[in-house]
Scaffold this motif. Sequence first.
Motif, PDB file in Angstrom:
ATOM      1  N   GLU A 232       0.837  -1.210   0.000  1.00  0.00           N
ATOM      2  CA  GLU A 232       0.000   0.000   0.000  1.00  0.00           C
ATOM      3  C   GLU A 232       0.866   1.252   0.000  1.00  0.00           C
ATOM      4  OE1 GLU A 232      -3.547   1.624  -0.639  1.00  0.00           O
ATOM      5  OE2 GLU A 232      -3.131  -0.523  -0.456  1.00  0.00           O
ATOM      6  N   GLY A 233       1.946   1.206   0.761  1.00  0.00           N
ATOM      7  CA  GLY A 233       2.857   2.350   0.811  1.00  0.00           C
ATOM      8  C   GLY A 233       3.502   2.619  -0.542  1.00  0.00           C
ATOM      9  N   ARG A 234       3.868   1.550  -1.230  1.00  0.00           N
ATOM     10  CA  ARG A 234       4.490   1.725  -2.541  1.00  0.00           C
ATOM     11  C   ARG A 234       3.491   2.197  -3.591  1.00  0.00           C
ATOM     12  NH1 ARG A 234       9.014  -3.213  -2.637  1.00  0.00           N
ATOM     13  NH2 ARG A 234      10.493  -2.040  -1.352  1.00  0.00           N
ATOM     14  N   VAL A 235       2.262   1.743  -3.504  1.00  0.00           N
ATOM     15  CA  VAL A 235       1.228   2.221  -4.429  1.00  0.00           C
ATOM     16  C   VAL A 235       0.944   3.703  -4.175  1.00  0.00           C
ATOM     17  CG1 VAL A 235      -1.193   2.018  -5.113  1.00  0.00           C
ATOM     18  CG2 VAL A 235       0.188  -0.040  -4.767  1.00  0.00           C
ATOM     19  N   ASN A 236       0.917   4.086  -2.909  1.00  0.00           N
ATOM     20  CA  ASN A 236       0.739   5.504  -2.582  1.00  0.00           C
ATOM     21  C   ASN A 236       1.902   6.332  -3.117  1.00  0.00           C
ATOM     22  OD1 ASN A 236      -1.749   5.362  -1.268  1.00  0.00           O
ATOM     23  ND2 ASN A 236      -0.810   4.851   0.706  1.00  0.00           N
TER      24      ASN A 236
END
Length: 278
Positions: A232-236
């Motif tokens: 999720e952090g990388r997609v953000n």
Amino acid sequence: MANYTAADVKKLRELTGAGMMDCKKALDEADGNVDKAVEALRIKGQKGVAKREGRSAENGAVVSLISDDKTSGVLLELKCETDFVAKGEKFQAVANTLAAHVAATSPADLETLLASEIEAGKTVQAYVDEANANLGEKIVLDRFAQFDGGFVAAYMHRTMPDLPPQVGVLVQLDKENAEVAKDVAQHIAAFAPKYLNRDEVPAETVENERRVAEATSREEGKPEAALPKIVEGRVNGFFKEVVALEQAFAKDNKKSVQKVLDEAGVSLTRFARIKVGI
């Protein structure tokens, strides 16, 4: 061999916008007479259009036209083969004429634009073909943007001082704020976001980023339990790279573009960015 000088070639290029080899050939055929060479290039110009179709047009200019009341605007790219033609007044006059035509007619798309009548009995496509012949290079019109409503502004960026703008940005705010519009347009010119907000990012693009993020995390040996949060952090992080409102603002990277707009009490409703050849 005809008797002419490099200055004659330069003069002929300036008069006609034709390529150097075409000018030399015309001077050879005209025995060095510049006036006859101009006439020869004009006669042969239209015949050369088809021959130029296979050439690459990666130079050119981006032009903009904003209405007096700042409620509408046009951004248009016109491409050519060389920077020599791009910096010429004749080429830029063609680009500006096309932008004015878009502003006056509001075509729905490129096909409609090319088929529309710019002069009595002459379509835009014919007008571009005529420029192709007169300037001696492949001339291409394949992109434009037009906004109507709200507050519209443009920012034009020159990559070289002797060339016309190579990057143009058109922005539309929900209310007038010239300073913020300029700042945001400059930011977009520099950071080239692809989307306005997350909703504009195609679902398949987001899903692909998710797959890549998960595969990368597994390859790095991240703990299974931590994967959802890491992914999720990388997609953000991906969103912060490609979404205009989520990018770190160029003039203050501690703020997002959205934060700057919120502080000014305005919204960015849409934008268009065109870079010549890209």
